[in-house]
Write an enzyme that holds these catalytic residues in place. Structure first.
Site, PDB file in Angstrom:
ATOM      1  N   GLN A   1      -4.556  -1.660   9.728  1.00 20.39           N
ATOM      2  CA  GLN A   1      -4.490  -2.986   9.101  1.00 20.39           C
ATOM      3  C   GLN A   1      -5.065  -4.040  10.058  1.00 20.39           C
ATOM      4  O   GLN A   1      -4.721  -4.082  11.235  1.00 20.39           O
ATOM      5  CB  GLN A   1      -3.033  -3.310   8.725  1.00 20.39           C
ATOM      6  CG  GLN A   1      -2.856  -4.579   7.912  1.00 20.39           C
ATOM      7  CD  GLN A   1      -3.484  -4.526   6.513  1.00 20.39           C
ATOM      8  OE1 GLN A   1      -3.623  -3.460   5.919  1.00 20.39           O
ATOM      9  NE2 GLN A   1      -3.881  -5.672   5.996  1.00 20.39           N
ATOM     10  N   LYS A  11       0.847  -1.209   0.000  1.00 20.72           N
ATOM     11  CA  LYS A  11       0.000   0.000   0.000  1.00 20.72           C
ATOM     12  C   LYS A  11       0.874   1.248   0.000  1.00 20.72           C
ATOM     13  O   LYS A  11       0.605   2.208  -0.722  1.00 20.72           O
ATOM     14  CB  LYS A  11      -0.943  -0.024   1.214  1.00 20.72           C
ATOM     15  CG  LYS A  11      -2.017  -1.108   1.110  1.00 20.72           C
ATOM     16  CD  LYS A  11      -2.847  -1.288   2.374  1.00 20.72           C
ATOM     17  CE  LYS A  11      -3.788  -2.483   2.226  1.00 20.72           C
ATOM     18  NZ  LYS A  11      -4.601  -2.769   3.424  1.00 20.72           N
ATOM     19  N   ASP A  59     -10.968   2.850   4.296  1.00 20.33           N
ATOM     20  CA  ASP A  59     -11.295   1.426   4.220  1.00 20.33           C
ATOM     21  C   ASP A  59     -12.811   1.208   4.174  1.00 20.33           C
ATOM     22  O   ASP A  59     -13.271   0.114   3.859  1.00 20.33           O
ATOM     23  CB  ASP A  59     -10.756   0.695   5.464  1.00 20.33           C
ATOM     24  CG  ASP A  59      -9.518  -0.144   5.181  1.00 20.33           C
ATOM     25  OD1 ASP A  59      -9.340  -0.544   4.023  1.00 20.33           O
ATOM     26  OD2 ASP A  59      -8.742  -0.380   6.118  1.00 20.33           O
TER      27      ASP A  59
HETATM   28  N1  GUN Z   1      -6.873  -6.966   6.260  1.00 23.46           N
HETATM   29  C1  GUN Z   1      -7.244  -7.700   5.174  1.00 23.46           C
HETATM   30  N2  GUN Z   1      -7.802  -6.885   4.254  1.00 23.46           N
HETATM   31  C2  GUN Z   1      -7.773  -5.642   4.759  1.00 23.46           C
HETATM   32  C3  GUN Z   1      -8.209  -4.373   4.262  1.00 23.46           C
HETATM   33  O1  GUN Z   1      -8.754  -4.229   3.155  1.00 23.46           O
HETATM   34  N3  GUN Z   1      -7.990  -3.316   5.091  1.00 23.46           N
HETATM   35  C4  GUN Z   1      -7.423  -3.447   6.304  1.00 23.46           C
HETATM   36  N4  GUN Z   1      -7.274  -2.358   7.042  1.00 23.46           N
HETATM   37  N5  GUN Z   1      -7.015  -4.602   6.800  1.00 23.46           N
HETATM   38  C5  GUN Z   1      -7.189  -5.683   6.020  1.00 23.46           C
END
Ligand code: GUN
Length: 293
Positions: free
Chosen positions: A96, A52, A119
């Site tokens: 995350q 990311k 998100d």
């Molecule tokens: N863990 C697995 N997928 C995601 C996501 O799209 N966002 C976040 N913050 N954590 C994750």
């Protein structure tokens, strides 16, 4: 059979976002700034967050990575979130998941300012999504919609079977595929760990979206001809012959299911890269909404 090439489409989207960022820069305006908090040392989570941050650099965004130790208390994390909420330079941020067991994930998600929740996990944003209101759509479901759209996949009146009811993928995907419009207007069945005779249901599906996390779960005999397959599974499977010691494996037995499918996402290179591209898109949107602040 057509491969839904998430790698290519995500690159197209990143190029489109970069062009927008270049315009902002040319006008002397602030570029979007995404922050990510990661708690602990889970290998897969560190890899995702690293991707990311790299994607931010690629499109010209600013990025901040906040690494916190595995032993971080809930209070310490909530304090950090409040700091990011109040930091006027940060346009959007993510925490995350999963989080260590001493931390209540729901409390964490409720603390994120909804206007920075790129998100789309805050109940306010999730509720707006469910009510067809403009909001941040969670990145993975958003990426799946974008893939269906860019490949012109018909969803109207189709039977979509979603496998898995997670808050991040299955649940929102079931809502989005049933909503009015395109992609959408599907008749949706949401299946999960308590579903009986899942093969009888998947065999009736025109579109299958699998977000289960069980490698090679979906076999050719469980699907009908011309099915559309979206494989959200990304499980690390040990493989000593591979330099990393593992291979990323999807939920779908690609080799055999692809022979029956009309469209199918590969793993890797399908949904995964789309998730990152759509997170960037949400961050650009967050910046646009905060203009003037
Ligand atoms: N863990 C697995 N997928 C995601 C996501 O799209 N966002 C976040 N913050 N954590 C994750």
């Amino acid at each position: 059979m057509t491969i839904l090439d998430g790698k290519k489409v995500s690159n197209d989207i990143k190029n489109e976002i970069k062009a927008e960022v270049d315009k902002l820069k040319a006008r002397g305006e602030k570029v979007p700034h995404l922050a990510a908090i990661i708690v602990g040392n889970d290998g897969a989570s560190l890899t995702y967050v690293g991707s990311k941050v790299r994607a931010c650099e690629r499109v010209g965004f600013e990025s901040t990575l906040v690494k916190m130790p595995e032993t971080t208390s809930e209070l310490e994390l909530l304090k950090k979130i409040k700091e990011l909420n109040e930091d006027n330079d940060i346009d959007g941020f993510i925490v995350q998941l999963p989080l260590p067991p001493q931390i209540d994930t729901q409390k964490v998600l409720l603390t994120v300012n909804p206007s920075k929740d790129v998100d789309g996990f805050h109940p306010e944003n999730f509720g707006k999504m469910a009510l067809d209101m403009s909001t941040f759509i969670p990145a993975t479901p958003f990426g799946i919609l974008e893939l269906l759209e860019r490949y012109n996949v018909e969803t109207n009146g189709k039977h979509t079977v979603v496998i898995g009811r997670s808050h991040i993928v299955g649940r929102p995907m079931s809502i989005l595929m049933s909503r009015k419009g395109w992609p959408g207007n599907s008749t949706v069945t949401l299946t999960h760990s308590c579903t009986k005779n899942i093969a009888t249901i998947t065999k009736q599906a025109d579109i299958i979206i699998s977000a289960l996390g069980v490698p090679n779960f979906l076999k050719a005999e469980m699907v009908k001809d011309d099915v559309v397959i979206i494989d959200v599974g990304i499980t690390r499977v040990e493989d000593a012959t591979h330099p990393k010691g593992y291979v990323i494996t999807g939920d779908v037995d690609f080799e055999n299911v692809s022979k029956k499918a009309s469209f199918i996402t590969p793993v890797p290179g399908g949904v995964g890269p789309m998730t990152i591209a759509m997170l960037l898109k949400n961050t650009l949107l967050a910046r646009e909404q905060r203009k003037g602040s």
